[in-house]
Design a protein around this motif. Structure first.
Motif, mmCIF file in Angstrom:
data_model
loop_
_atom_site.group_PDB
_atom_site.id
_atom_site.type_symbol
_atom_site.label_atom_id
_atom_site.label_comp_id
_atom_site.label_asym_id
_atom_site.label_seq_id
_atom_site.Cartn_x
_atom_site.Cartn_y
_atom_site.Cartn_z
ATOM 1 N N THR A 120 -16.805 43.060 -26.826
ATOM 2 C CA THR A 120 -17.605 43.602 -27.912
ATOM 3 C C THR A 120 -18.925 42.841 -27.978
ATOM 4 O O THR A 120 -19.373 42.257 -26.997
ATOM 5 C CB THR A 120 -16.806 43.539 -29.238
ATOM 6 O OG1 THR A 120 -17.559 44.125 -30.286
ATOM 7 C CG2 THR A 120 -16.419 42.112 -29.597
ATOM 8 N N LYS A 121 -19.570 42.864 -29.117
ATOM 9 C CA LYS A 121 -20.829 42.136 -29.292
ATOM 10 C C LYS A 121 -20.850 41.559 -30.697
ATOM 11 O O LYS A 121 -20.005 41.876 -31.540
ATOM 12 C CB LYS A 121 -22.025 43.058 -29.069
ATOM 13 C CG LYS A 121 -22.062 44.270 -30.000
ATOM 14 C CD LYS A 121 -23.203 45.208 -29.665
ATOM 15 C CE LYS A 121 -23.165 46.435 -30.565
ATOM 16 N NZ LYS A 121 -24.262 47.382 -30.293
ATOM 17 N N ASP A 122 -21.835 40.692 -30.961
ATOM 18 C CA ASP A 122 -21.887 40.038 -32.258
ATOM 19 C C ASP A 122 -23.263 40.221 -32.878
ATOM 20 O O ASP A 122 -23.903 41.255 -32.713
ATOM 21 C CB ASP A 122 -21.491 38.567 -32.135
ATOM 22 C CG ASP A 122 -20.865 38.010 -33.413
ATOM 23 O OD1 ASP A 122 -21.296 38.400 -34.501
ATOM 24 O OD2 ASP A 122 -19.936 37.190 -33.317
ATOM 25 N N TYR A 123 -23.749 39.198 -33.529
ATOM 26 C CA TYR A 123 -24.931 39.244 -34.388
ATOM 27 C C TYR A 123 -26.157 39.907 -33.743
ATOM 28 O O TYR A 123 -26.862 40.686 -34.367
ATOM 29 C CB TYR A 123 -25.247 37.812 -34.805
ATOM 30 C CG TYR A 123 -26.403 37.618 -35.744
ATOM 31 C CD1 TYR A 123 -26.432 38.231 -36.996
ATOM 32 C CD2 TYR A 123 -27.450 36.777 -35.386
ATOM 33 C CE1 TYR A 123 -27.493 38.015 -37.866
ATOM 34 C CE2 TYR A 123 -28.509 36.557 -36.255
ATOM 35 C CZ TYR A 123 -28.528 37.175 -37.490
ATOM 36 O OH TYR A 123 -29.573 36.958 -38.342
ATOM 37 N N LEU A 124 -26.418 39.610 -32.487
ATOM 38 C CA LEU A 124 -27.537 40.192 -31.762
ATOM 39 C C LEU A 124 -27.028 41.214 -30.754
ATOM 40 O O LEU A 124 -25.933 41.073 -30.212
ATOM 41 C CB LEU A 124 -28.340 39.101 -31.035
ATOM 42 C CG LEU A 124 -28.872 37.951 -31.900
ATOM 43 C CD1 LEU A 124 -29.644 36.963 -31.037
ATOM 44 C CD2 LEU A 124 -29.737 38.467 -33.037
ATOM 45 N N GLU A 125 -27.836 42.229 -30.473
ATOM 46 C CA GLU A 125 -27.445 43.247 -29.507
ATOM 47 C C GLU A 125 -27.186 42.628 -28.142
ATOM 48 O O GLU A 125 -26.350 43.099 -27.365
ATOM 49 C CB GLU A 125 -28.528 44.325 -29.404
ATOM 50 C CG GLU A 125 -28.188 45.493 -28.498
ATOM 51 C CD GLU A 125 -27.049 46.354 -29.025
ATOM 52 O OE1 GLU A 125 -26.515 47.170 -28.238
ATOM 53 O OE2 GLU A 125 -26.694 46.245 -30.216
ATOM 54 N N SER A 126 -27.874 41.536 -27.847
ATOM 55 C CA SER A 126 -27.729 40.870 -26.564
ATOM 56 C C SER A 126 -26.526 39.949 -26.497
ATOM 57 O O SER A 126 -26.182 39.459 -25.421
ATOM 58 C CB SER A 126 -28.998 40.062 -26.264
ATOM 59 O OG SER A 126 -28.909 39.391 -25.040
ATOM 60 N N MET A 127 -25.855 39.707 -27.625
ATOM 61 C CA MET A 127 -24.784 38.720 -27.694
ATOM 62 C C MET A 127 -23.431 39.383 -27.430
ATOM 63 O O MET A 127 -22.870 40.057 -28.289
ATOM 64 C CB MET A 127 -24.778 38.027 -29.060
ATOM 65 C CG MET A 127 -23.831 36.832 -29.154
ATOM 66 S SD MET A 127 -23.794 36.097 -30.817
ATOM 67 C CE MET A 127 -25.449 35.417 -30.909
ATOM 68 N N THR A 128 -22.904 39.205 -26.228
ATOM 69 C CA THR A 128 -21.600 39.770 -25.892
ATOM 70 C C THR A 128 -20.492 38.861 -26.408
ATOM 71 O O THR A 128 -20.705 37.675 -26.672
ATOM 72 C CB THR A 128 -21.448 39.919 -24.376
ATOM 73 O OG1 THR A 128 -21.409 38.618 -23.772
ATOM 74 C CG2 THR A 128 -22.593 40.723 -23.784
ATOM 75 N N GLU A 129 -19.305 39.433 -26.543
ATOM 76 C CA GLU A 129 -18.163 38.633 -26.976
ATOM 77 C C GLU A 129 -16.899 39.101 -26.264
ATOM 78 O O GLU A 129 -16.544 40.277 -26.306
ATOM 79 C CB GLU A 129 -17.967 38.717 -28.486
ATOM 80 C CG GLU A 129 -16.863 37.816 -29.004
ATOM 81 C CD GLU A 129 -16.818 37.720 -30.521
ATOM 82 O OE1 GLU A 129 -16.066 36.869 -31.034
ATOM 83 O OE2 GLU A 129 -17.517 38.511 -31.193
ATOM 84 N N ILE A 130 -16.253 38.164 -25.578
ATOM 85 C CA ILE A 130 -14.953 38.402 -24.954
ATOM 86 C C ILE A 130 -13.881 37.933 -25.921
ATOM 87 O O ILE A 130 -13.961 36.830 -26.468
ATOM 88 C CB ILE A 130 -14.822 37.614 -23.632
ATOM 89 C CG1 ILE A 130 -15.873 38.050 -22.608
ATOM 90 C CG2 ILE A 130 -13.407 37.722 -23.062
ATOM 91 C CD1 ILE A 130 -15.686 39.447 -22.083
ATOM 92 N N VAL A 131 -12.855 38.755 -26.136
ATOM 93 C CA VAL A 131 -11.749 38.404 -27.031
ATOM 94 C C VAL A 131 -10.453 38.546 -26.244
ATOM 95 O O VAL A 131 -10.139 39.636 -25.743
ATOM 96 C CB VAL A 131 -11.716 39.321 -28.269
ATOM 97 C CG1 VAL A 131 -10.570 38.923 -29.195
ATOM 98 C CG2 VAL A 131 -13.049 39.283 -29.017
ATOM 99 N N THR A 132 -9.702 37.462 -26.120
ATOM 100 C CA THR A 132 -8.455 37.518 -25.361
ATOM 101 C C THR A 132 -7.265 37.744 -26.296
ATOM 102 O O THR A 132 -7.342 37.452 -27.489
ATOM 103 C CB THR A 132 -8.202 36.212 -24.580
ATOM 104 O OG1 THR A 132 -7.725 35.198 -25.483
ATOM 105 C CG2 THR A 132 -9.460 35.736 -23.883
ATOM 106 N N PRO A 133 -6.154 38.230 -25.762
ATOM 107 C CA PRO A 133 -4.916 38.257 -26.557
ATOM 108 C C PRO A 133 -4.477 36.829 -26.885
ATOM 109 O O PRO A 133 -4.891 35.867 -26.230
ATOM 110 C CB PRO A 133 -3.907 38.940 -25.624
ATOM 111 C CG PRO A 133 -4.703 39.574 -24.552
ATOM 112 C CD PRO A 133 -5.959 38.781 -24.414
ATOM 113 N N ALA A 134 -3.632 36.688 -27.892
ATOM 114 C CA ALA A 134 -3.084 35.381 -28.269
ATOM 115 C C ALA A 134 -1.849 35.103 -27.428
ATOM 116 O O ALA A 134 -0.785 35.688 -27.653
ATOM 117 C CB ALA A 134 -2.742 35.365 -29.759
ATOM 118 N N LEU A 135 -1.997 34.216 -26.445
ATOM 119 C CA LEU A 135 -0.920 33.862 -25.525
ATOM 120 C C LEU A 135 -0.939 32.348 -25.343
ATOM 121 O O LEU A 135 -1.610 31.647 -26.092
ATOM 122 C CB LEU A 135 -1.126 34.574 -24.186
ATOM 123 C CG LEU A 135 -1.176 36.109 -24.256
ATOM 124 C CD1 LEU A 135 -1.782 36.674 -22.980
ATOM 125 C CD2 LEU A 135 0.218 36.676 -24.475
#
Length: 453
Positions: free
Chosen positions: A57-72
């Motif tokens: 996904t992304k965050d505060y800025l359009e250029s700021m990507t975000e990877i989110v992993t499952p909880a393992l």
């Protein structure tokens, strides 16, 4: 050294269950061009919809990507981070890179609302209110967030084998998680010393407000860095919730998500639910991106976090008592002092660091936790003795003209080349909204190469 809770965990043979905490990792990275300028292009199409894809996904800025992993477990989470980051790198347009440092790539001279992430109206309005309150730059630094939860078997054991004060699962959660949170805040300065990795900022970050005069351990973790809106009360879950809600009601913050503390209590969608349903997990937000690593954080860093969780939960030696708010305020001041130290300078609180590490070694040996934890303790001991071995210490020789531009581009291009060299290509986000379950993601992402438990 061991507390009542610690002895109960040992008596019921649950040390391994405690160490096997579920960890989810969130990695924020900015997109840049080949000159190190922040990209102003939309979120890449091949990463799926940033509004519905839970994994990229992304965050505060359009250029700021975000990877989110499952909880393992930590190693499986890192493999998801590794694989998802490769997916993201492969769908970037030609010439785009993932900037590997916490302090952003070169920002444009005009820093206004046009840089904010494109979001649905409610979230867009929230981001705009943040921008008006703090400006673009204060929300631009990227970092690693570590989310962790204690195994149910451990919590249920404490309910079934404790005195009346831990009579139900909510009481156990709201007793244990604040104690762990206090431990991480108390020693946040040590984490900044070891893992701080933002010694300088790139061009256009400090243009109206003066920044540090020389390289420091961590701009992001200092008062120059990420938004630090207000202090909360970590002495209990109820006080934590009430402080944030009061700040919202008084107009100090635009929403409860505006609390950007180094540790967050997490649970249901509504903040108030923490009181009735209990804290479900903690979010640690004090880690800079590690630019020496493709995945932005080391396995040893996660293992050190896991050891600290067990130590804070099972021992009494470092628990706070008395005026907890005052002690945590003092801990924040210590963290700022350490963040502002030169990367090659011995820590002002070196003796305290060594005392904690000695306690961790005794704890590890007493419980016979294994060589992997002694290895981490040895690494941390070496870094305390030799500041140039820390991440910021390693970055110091790479700074040229008060910039890490050349180093950042070198690392970004190396990681990009590595990603493009992989044989297996995952296309699961190129069509549809990206809403894959954990099992679907695991099957399609690893193709039998990695078997996440």
């Amino acid at each position: 050294m061991l507390s009542k809770i610690g002895n109960k965990i040992i008596d019921h043979h649950l040390v391994n269950s405690l160490l096997n905490v579920s960890m989810g990792i969130e990695i924020e990275r900015m997109r840049s061009d080949q000159s190190g300028n922040m990209k102003l292009t939309p979120h890449p199409d091949g990463a799926g919809s940033p509004f519905t894809n839970p994994w990229i996904t992304k965050d505060y800025l359009e250029s700021m990507t975000e990877i989110v992993t499952p909880a393992l477990n930590d190693l499986d989470s890192l493999h998801f981070d590794y694989a998802l980051t490769r997916v993201l790198r492969r769908v970037l347009p030609d010439g785009e890179l993932l900037w590997p440092l916490s302090m952003p790539a070169i920002l444009p001279k005009k820093k206004d609302k046009s840089l904010l992430a494109i979001e649905p109206p409610e979230k867009q309005a929230y981001f705009e209110s943040i921008c008006e309150r703090y400006g673009i730059t204060r929300g631009a630094p990227c970092g690693v967030h570590i989310n962790f939860s204690i195994e149910d078997a451990v919590l249920e054991c404490l309910v079934n084998n404790s005195d009346a004060e831990l009579a139900d699962i909510v009481t156990v959660r709201n007793n244990i998680y604040p104690n762990i949170a206090q431990g991480f805040i108390k020693y946040r300065w040590l984490l900044t010393y070891l893992f701080g990795a933002s010694p300088v900022a790139q061009q256009n970050y400090f243009d109206k407000v003066a920044g540090p005069e020389k390289p420091i351990r961590s701009i992001r973790q200092s008062h120059f860095g990420f938004i630090d809106s207000f202090d909360v009360d970590y002495s209990s879950v109820d006080k934590y919730v009430d402080k944030i809600l009061t700040a919202f009601e008084n107009g100090e913050i635009a929403g409860v998500a505006e609390f950007h503390g180094s540790v967050r209590f997490r649970g249901g969608k509504e903040l108030d639910a923490l009181k009735t349903d209990g804290v479900k997990y903690l979010e640690l937000r004090m880690f800079d991106l590690d630019p020496t690593e493709d995945v932005s954080i080391k396995t040893t860093t996660l293992r050190f976090v896991r050891l600290l969780i067990a130590y804070f939960m099972m021992t009494d030696g470092d628990k706070l008592s008395g005026d907890i708010i005052k002690q945590l305020d003092e801990a924040d001041q210590k963290n700022d002092r350490v963040a502002l130290e030169s990367p090659d300078e011995h820590c002002e609180y070196e003796n305290e660091a060594k005392a904690l590490i000695n306690n961790l070694r005794s704890f590890t040996n007493q419980l016979e936790l294994g060589p992997e934890y002694l290895e981490v303790i040895d690494m941390v001991t070496d870094w305390i003795d030799h500041p140039t071995h820390t991440i910021s210490g390693q970055l110091l020789p790479q700074i040229k003209d008060n910039s890490l531009l050349e180093y950042g581009l070198k690392q970004a291009n190396r990681f990009q080349s590595d990603a493009l060299a992989g044989k297996y290509v995952f296309n699961g986000f190129k069509t549809g909204d990206g809403k894959l379950s954990v099992s679907e993601l695991k099957q399609d992402l690893f193709n039998g190469i990695w078997d996440a438990k």
